[in-house]
Write a protein that holds these residues in place. Structure first.
Motif, PDB file in Angstrom:
ATOM      1  N   TYR A  58    -106.071  39.576 -34.012  1.00 23.98           N
ATOM      2  CA  TYR A  58    -106.408  39.130 -32.669  1.00 23.98           C
ATOM      3  C   TYR A  58    -106.983  37.709 -32.685  1.00 23.98           C
ATOM      4  O   TYR A  58    -106.688  36.905 -31.801  1.00 23.98           O
ATOM      5  CB  TYR A  58    -107.391  40.085 -31.997  1.00 23.98           C
ATOM      6  N   THR A  59    -107.814  37.406 -33.668  1.00 26.50           N
ATOM      7  CA  THR A  59    -108.367  36.060 -33.786  1.00 26.50           C
ATOM      8  C   THR A  59    -107.265  35.043 -34.033  1.00 26.50           C
ATOM      9  O   THR A  59    -107.257  33.958 -33.450  1.00 26.50           O
ATOM     10  CB  THR A  59    -109.406  36.002 -34.915  1.00 26.50           C
ATOM     11  N   PHE A  60    -106.319  35.396 -34.879  1.00 24.54           N
ATOM     12  CA  PHE A  60    -105.194  34.505 -35.146  1.00 24.54           C
ATOM     13  C   PHE A  60    -104.387  34.264 -33.873  1.00 24.54           C
ATOM     14  O   PHE A  60    -103.995  33.124 -33.592  1.00 24.54           O
ATOM     15  CB  PHE A  60    -104.300  35.095 -36.246  1.00 24.54           C
ATOM     16  N   ILE A  61    -104.147  35.305 -33.105  1.00 20.59           N
ATOM     17  CA  ILE A  61    -103.399  35.165 -31.844  1.00 20.59           C
ATOM     18  C   ILE A  61    -104.159  34.245 -30.888  1.00 20.59           C
ATOM     19  O   ILE A  61    -103.579  33.353 -30.267  1.00 20.59           O
ATOM     20  CB  ILE A  61    -103.142  36.543 -31.208  1.00 20.59           C
ATOM     21  N   PHE A  62    -105.477  34.442 -30.771  1.00 16.31           N
ATOM     22  CA  PHE A  62    -106.281  33.592 -29.898  1.00 16.31           C
ATOM     23  C   PHE A  62    -106.200  32.129 -30.329  1.00 16.31           C
ATOM     24  O   PHE A  62    -105.979  31.235 -29.500  1.00 16.31           O
ATOM     25  CB  PHE A  62    -107.736  34.055 -29.885  1.00 16.31           C
ATOM     26  N   LEU A  63    -106.387  31.870 -31.626  1.00  8.77           N
ATOM     27  CA  LEU A  63    -106.349  30.490 -32.100  1.00  8.77           C
ATOM     28  C   LEU A  63    -104.962  29.872 -31.946  1.00  8.77           C
ATOM     29  O   LEU A  63    -104.836  28.688 -31.640  1.00  8.77           O
ATOM     30  CB  LEU A  63    -106.827  30.421 -33.555  1.00  8.77           C
ATOM     31  N   PHE A  64    -103.921  30.657 -32.125  1.00  7.42           N
ATOM     32  CA  PHE A  64    -102.558  30.152 -31.941  1.00  7.42           C
ATOM     33  C   PHE A  64    -102.313  29.782 -30.475  1.00  7.42           C
ATOM     34  O   PHE A  64    -101.754  28.717 -30.179  1.00  7.42           O
ATOM     35  CB  PHE A  64    -101.535  31.196 -32.415  1.00  7.42           C
ATOM     36  N   ILE A  65    -102.744  30.625 -29.551  1.00  6.84           N
ATOM     37  CA  ILE A  65    -102.583  30.328 -28.121  1.00  6.84           C
ATOM     38  C   ILE A  65    -103.385  29.079 -27.755  1.00  6.84           C
ATOM     39  O   ILE A  65    -102.905  28.215 -27.013  1.00  6.84           O
ATOM     40  CB  ILE A  65    -103.001  31.546 -27.269  1.00  6.84           C
ATOM     41  N   LEU A  66    -104.593  28.962 -28.283  1.00  3.30           N
ATOM     42  CA  LEU A  66    -105.405  27.771 -28.026  1.00  3.30           C
ATOM     43  C   LEU A  66    -104.731  26.521 -28.578  1.00  3.30           C
ATOM     44  O   LEU A  66    -104.669  25.494 -27.905  1.00  3.30           O
ATOM     45  CB  LEU A  66    -106.798  27.939 -28.628  1.00  3.30           C
ATOM     46  N   LEU A  67    -104.189  26.612 -29.776  1.00  5.91           N
ATOM     47  CA  LEU A  67    -103.499  25.470 -30.374  1.00  5.91           C
ATOM     48  C   LEU A  67    -102.276  25.062 -29.561  1.00  5.91           C
ATOM     49  O   LEU A  67    -102.049  23.873 -29.312  1.00  5.91           O
ATOM     50  CB  LEU A  67    -103.086  25.787 -31.812  1.00  5.91           C
ATOM     51  N   ILE A  68    -101.506  26.034 -29.119  1.00  2.05           N
ATOM     52  CA  ILE A  68    -100.318  25.737 -28.301  1.00  2.05           C
ATOM     53  C   ILE A  68    -100.734  25.058 -26.996  1.00  2.05           C
ATOM     54  O   ILE A  68    -100.073  24.120 -26.538  1.00  2.05           O
ATOM     55  CB  ILE A  68     -99.518  27.027 -28.017  1.00  2.05           C
ATOM     56  N   SER A  69    -101.840  25.499 -26.399  1.00  2.00           N
ATOM     57  CA  SER A  69    -102.262  24.899 -25.131  1.00  2.00           C
ATOM     58  C   SER A  69    -102.785  23.479 -25.313  1.00  2.00           C
ATOM     59  O   SER A  69    -102.823  22.707 -24.356  1.00  2.00           O
ATOM     60  CB  SER A  69    -103.321  25.769 -24.457  1.00  2.00           C
TER      61      SER A  69
END
Length: 181
Positions: A58-69
């Motif tokens: 879940y942390t990886f998904i959050f950081l990936f979404i933040l990076l994409i944004s």
């Protein structure tokens, strides 16, 4: 042991600890373990258990979404990396029973460190002008985490070993005072 060596040792231990708690993406994304919960309380119990079990994913998904944004805001990415490093080295990587010591002279209370880090993080988001991106990323990630957590069954893959976040209140194997509820 020097301060730099201790820092590297703490970083290595924290990294190994995080990596030891991760679960394979094949287990995380297995469609055969998805089902609709029968009630809202079952959904919230599933979210709590799955959040504990798949925290790394879940942390990886959050950081990936933040990076994409933030892909079109490189300054914001650099500033947020500095803020994340501050959070890691000043708060998460140290032993919780020893106070933070600035230059081995002044001991700083945890609340002061947390307030300073929160203020710095908010300042970074404000200066870089990406607060809308961050808020939307957090909301999207929270929605994905809650949706996956509610749909992921906890009766497969060793998830029964995890206790309900509600304790005995919603346990099905005991006839406690809250069993009829």
């Amino acid at each position: 042991m020097s301060s730099a060596t201790e820092t590297l040792s703490n970083f290595k231990e924290a990294t190994l600890s995080i990596l030891s708690t991760r679960h394979p993406w094949s287990e995380f994304l297995s469609f055969s373990t998805l089902s609709l919960p029968s009630s809202f309380s079952e959904a919230t119990t599933r979210v709590g258990i799955n959040l504990t079990r798949f925290l790394f994913n879940y942390t990886f998904i959050f950081l990936f979404i933040l990076l994409i944004s933030l892909v079109y805001h490189p300054l914001a990415i650099v500033l947020l990396l500095i803020a994340f490093a501050g959070w890691y080295f000043l708060f998460f990587s140290r032993d919780s029973d020893e106070p933070l010591s600035l230059f081995n002279v002044v001991a700083v209370d945890d609340r002061v460190v947390v307030v300073a880090l929160v203020v710095f993080s908010l300042f970074v988001v404000w200066v870089s002008g990406v607060w809308v991106n961050v808020v939307v990323s957090v909301l999207v990630a929270a929605g994905i985490v809650c949706l996956h957590g509610a749909l992921k069954r906890t009766d497969v893959g060793g998830l029964d070993d995890y206790e309900s976040p509600y304790g005995p209140m919603l346990a099905t194997d005991t006839a406690g005072p809250y069993a009829p509820v």
